[in-house]
Design an enzyme around this catalytic site. Structure first.
Site, PDB file in Angstrom:
ATOM      1  N   ASP A 153      -2.454  -8.752   5.765  1.00 15.81           N
ATOM      2  CA  ASP A 153      -3.276  -7.690   5.179  1.00 15.81           C
ATOM      3  C   ASP A 153      -3.959  -6.947   6.327  1.00 15.81           C
ATOM      4  O   ASP A 153      -3.960  -7.423   7.462  1.00 15.81           O
ATOM      5  CB  ASP A 153      -4.334  -8.281   4.237  1.00 15.81           C
ATOM      6  CG  ASP A 153      -4.745  -7.314   3.129  1.00 15.81           C
ATOM      7  OD1 ASP A 153      -5.366  -6.274   3.449  1.00 15.81           O
ATOM      8  OD2 ASP A 153      -4.447  -7.593   1.959  1.00 15.81           O
TER       9      ASP A 153
ATOM     10  N   THR B 208      -7.052  -5.767 -10.649  1.00 14.47           N
ATOM     11  CA  THR B 208      -7.135  -5.778  -9.188  1.00 14.47           C
ATOM     12  C   THR B 208      -7.895  -4.528  -8.753  1.00 14.47           C
ATOM     13  O   THR B 208      -8.275  -3.696  -9.584  1.00 14.47           O
ATOM     14  CB  THR B 208      -5.745  -5.770  -8.528  1.00 14.47           C
ATOM     15  OG1 THR B 208      -5.148  -4.466  -8.693  1.00 14.47           O
ATOM     16  CG2 THR B 208      -4.828  -6.824  -9.149  1.00 14.47           C
TER      17      THR B 208
ATOM     18  N   ASN C 120       4.209  -6.609  -1.351  1.00 17.85           N
ATOM     19  CA  ASN C 120       3.193  -6.326  -2.356  1.00 17.85           C
ATOM     20  C   ASN C 120       2.187  -5.265  -1.928  1.00 17.85           C
ATOM     21  O   ASN C 120       1.681  -4.528  -2.768  1.00 17.85           O
ATOM     22  CB  ASN C 120       2.452  -7.640  -2.676  1.00 17.85           C
ATOM     23  CG  ASN C 120       1.155  -7.407  -3.400  1.00 17.85           C
ATOM     24  OD1 ASN C 120       1.133  -7.008  -4.562  1.00 17.85           O
ATOM     25  ND2 ASN C 120       0.042  -7.653  -2.714  1.00 17.85           N
TER      26      ASN C 120
ATOM     27  N   TYR D 134       2.370   8.290  -6.564  1.00 18.13           N
ATOM     28  CA  TYR D 134       2.488   6.832  -6.689  1.00 18.13           C
ATOM     29  C   TYR D 134       3.619   6.471  -7.645  1.00 18.13           C
ATOM     30  O   TYR D 134       4.422   5.569  -7.369  1.00 18.13           O
ATOM     31  CB  TYR D 134       1.161   6.266  -7.191  1.00 18.13           C
ATOM     32  CG  TYR D 134       1.134   4.766  -7.381  1.00 18.13           C
ATOM     33  CD1 TYR D 134       0.789   3.919  -6.337  1.00 18.13           C
ATOM     34  CD2 TYR D 134       1.424   4.192  -8.618  1.00 18.13           C
ATOM     35  CE1 TYR D 134       0.730   2.543  -6.514  1.00 18.13           C
ATOM     36  CE2 TYR D 134       1.370   2.820  -8.811  1.00 18.13           C
ATOM     37  CZ  TYR D 134       1.025   1.992  -7.755  1.00 18.13           C
ATOM     38  OH  TYR D 134       0.979   0.639  -7.941  1.00 18.13           O
TER      39      TYR D 134
ATOM     40  N   LYS E  17       6.917   4.277  -6.676  1.00 20.92           N
ATOM     41  CA  LYS E  17       7.227   3.014  -7.344  1.00 20.92           C
ATOM     42  C   LYS E  17       8.589   3.056  -8.039  1.00 20.92           C
ATOM     43  O   LYS E  17       9.283   2.038  -8.132  1.00 20.92           O
ATOM     44  CB  LYS E  17       6.123   2.662  -8.351  1.00 20.92           C
ATOM     45  CG  LYS E  17       4.833   2.191  -7.690  1.00 20.92           C
ATOM     46  CD  LYS E  17       5.038   0.909  -6.870  1.00 20.92           C
ATOM     47  CE  LYS E  17       3.730   0.306  -6.409  1.00 20.92           C
ATOM     48  NZ  LYS E  17       3.915  -0.919  -5.607  1.00 20.92           N
TER      49      LYS E  17
ATOM     50  N   ASP F 245      -0.496  -3.908   9.112  1.00 22.97           N
ATOM     51  CA  ASP F 245      -0.674  -2.611   8.468  1.00 22.97           C
ATOM     52  C   ASP F 245       0.710  -2.130   8.054  1.00 22.97           C
ATOM     53  O   ASP F 245       1.502  -1.689   8.890  1.00 22.97           O
ATOM     54  CB  ASP F 245      -1.321  -1.630   9.446  1.00 22.97           C
ATOM     55  CG  ASP F 245      -1.497  -0.239   8.857  1.00 22.97           C
ATOM     56  OD1 ASP F 245      -1.078  -0.021   7.691  1.00 22.97           O
ATOM     57  OD2 ASP F 245      -2.031   0.634   9.557  1.00 22.97           O
ATOM     58  N   VAL F 246       1.016  -2.227   6.760  1.00 27.30           N
ATOM     59  CA  VAL F 246       2.378  -1.926   6.314  1.00 27.30           C
ATOM     60  C   VAL F 246       2.720  -0.445   6.371  1.00 27.30           C
ATOM     61  O   VAL F 246       3.883  -0.075   6.164  1.00 27.30           O
ATOM     62  CB  VAL F 246       2.644  -2.467   4.892  1.00 27.30           C
ATOM     63  CG1 VAL F 246       2.551  -3.980   4.852  1.00 27.30           C
ATOM     64  CG2 VAL F 246       1.701  -1.826   3.869  1.00 27.30           C
TER      65      VAL F 246
END
Length: 295
Positions: A36, A187, A86, A152, A156, A59-60
Site C-alpha cells: 500500500d 470501505t 486490489n 472509474y 473497471k 504505489d500502483v
C-alpha cells in the site's frame, strides 16, 4: 489451512478489501506480502496479524513500484502463487462532457493500468507454480452506468476484459486469472477523493452502507470480508477449473430492477396485471348490472 506454503501478494492492503483478504490468507497459512502507499496502516496490519503478513510499500500508479514489489516478494519467498490486484480509488468525478485529459489518464493509470502491470510483473514469478492464481478487483460499475463516476466505470469494465485476455495469455503456464465485481462495500473508496475530515469520512462510509442495504435484495451493507471470501475461493484449489471469468458479490444489486425483488414496488408487468384485474372487475360489475336490469 488451504494456503499453507503459498506466497501471496495483495495490493491496497492497508484497509478495506485488501486488509480483509490479507488477513484471511495469512490465517490459512499463506505468506502474504501486503502492499500500500499507506505505510502506517500497512505496518499496523502486519504487526497485528496472527499469520505471516509482511508489509511492502508500493504505489500502483507507478509500474516500476509494482515491479519492485513483485520482484522483492519473489526473491524473499522463492516465488509467487497468488496475487490480488486490489488497489484503486474512486478516480476523477466529472462527467464525460467535463472531464480533463489529465483526470481521465490518472484514473486509467490507477484503476486499469495498475492491474495490467500487476499481472505483467507477477506472471514471470508464477510460472511453474502449481495452482497459481491471479484475482483482479473490478466492480458492479463495469455492468453499466449509475454506480460510479464515468472514468472509474470505464476503467473497471476494462479490468473485466483484461482478465479474460490475461487468462488466455497465461493459460499455457497454468496460471488462472479471474475477477471479482464488488457491489457497495463498506470501505473508504467512496469517500477517499472527497475533501472532508477523516471523521466525516467514517460517518459517510457507514451511511453509504446503510443506504445500500435498502437498494438490493440482500438487506445488509456489504463488508470487506464478503469480498475476501470470494477471493479466497478463486485463489484456492477449489477453483482449479475456473479461469477467465468474474464473480459478482453485490448483494443482488444488479439482478434486476427493484420491482423484480421488492413485492412493494410496482413494475410494468404488475401494472399490466393490475389493469387486467381492473378490466375483469369492471366486466363483472357490468354483467351484474345487466342481470339486475333484465329482472
Amino acid at each position: 489451512m488451504r494456503f499453507s506454503g503459498k506466497v501471496a501478494v495483495v495490493t491496497g492492503a492497508a484497509s478495506g478489501i485488501g486488509a480483509a483478504s490479507a488477513r484471511l490468507l495469512a490465517s490459512e497459512g499463506a505468506i502474504v506480502f501486503a502492499s500500500d502507499i499507506d505505510d502506517e496502516g500497512g505496518q499496523k496490519l502486519a504487526s497485528e496479524s496472527d499469520g505471516d503478513i509482511r508489509f511492502k510499500h508500493c504505489d500502483v500508479s507507478d509500474p516500476a513500484s509494482i515491479k519492485a514489489l513483485m520482484d522483492d516478494a519473489a526473491a524473499e519467498a522463492g516465488g509467487i502463487d497468488i496475487v490480488l490486484n486490489n488497489a484503486a480509488a474512486g478516480g476523477a468525478r466529472p462527467p464525460i462532457d467535463e472531464i480533463e485529459p489529465a483526470e481521465w489518464d490518472g484514473t486509467m493509470d490507477l484503476v486499469l493500468r495498475s492491474v495490467a502491470f500487476g499481472i505483467r510483473y507477477a506472471a514471470p514469478h508464477m510460472k511453474q507454480r502449481p495452482g497459481a492464481s491471479i484475482v483482479n478487483i473490478s466492480s458492479v460499475a463495469a455492468v453499466g452506468p449509475g454506480y460510479s463516476p464515468t472514468a472509474y466505470a470505464v476503467a473497471k469494465a476494462g479490468v473485466l476484459h483484461l482478465t479474460k485476455c490475461a487468462a488466455t495469455d497465461l493459460a499455457q503456464f497454468g496460471i488462472r486469472v479471474n475477477a471479482i465485481q464488488p457491489g457497495f462495500i463498506n470501505t473508504n473508496i467512496f469517500t477517499s477523493s472527497l475533501e472532508i475530515p477523516d471523521e466525516m469520512k467514517t460517518t459517510a462510509n457507514a451511511a453509504i452502507a446503510q443506504i445500500s442495504s435498502n437498494t438490493q435484495p440482500i438487506r445488509r451493507g456489504g463488508q470487506p470480508q464478503d469480498i475476501a471470501e470470494a477471493f479466497a475461493y478463486l485463489a484456492s484449489d477449489a477453483a482449479s477449473f475456473v479461469t477467465g471469468t468474474s464473480i459478482l458479490v453485490d448483494g443482488g444489486l444488479t439482478v434486476g430492477p427493484r420491482h423484480s425483488w421488492d413485492p412493494e414496488e410496482q413494475g410494468i408487468l404488475s401494472a399490466l396485471e393490475s389493469m387486467e384485474e381492473q378490466a375483469r372487475a369492471a366486466a363483472r360489475t357490468d354483467a351484474q348490472t345487466s342481470g339486475a336490469n333484465a329482472e
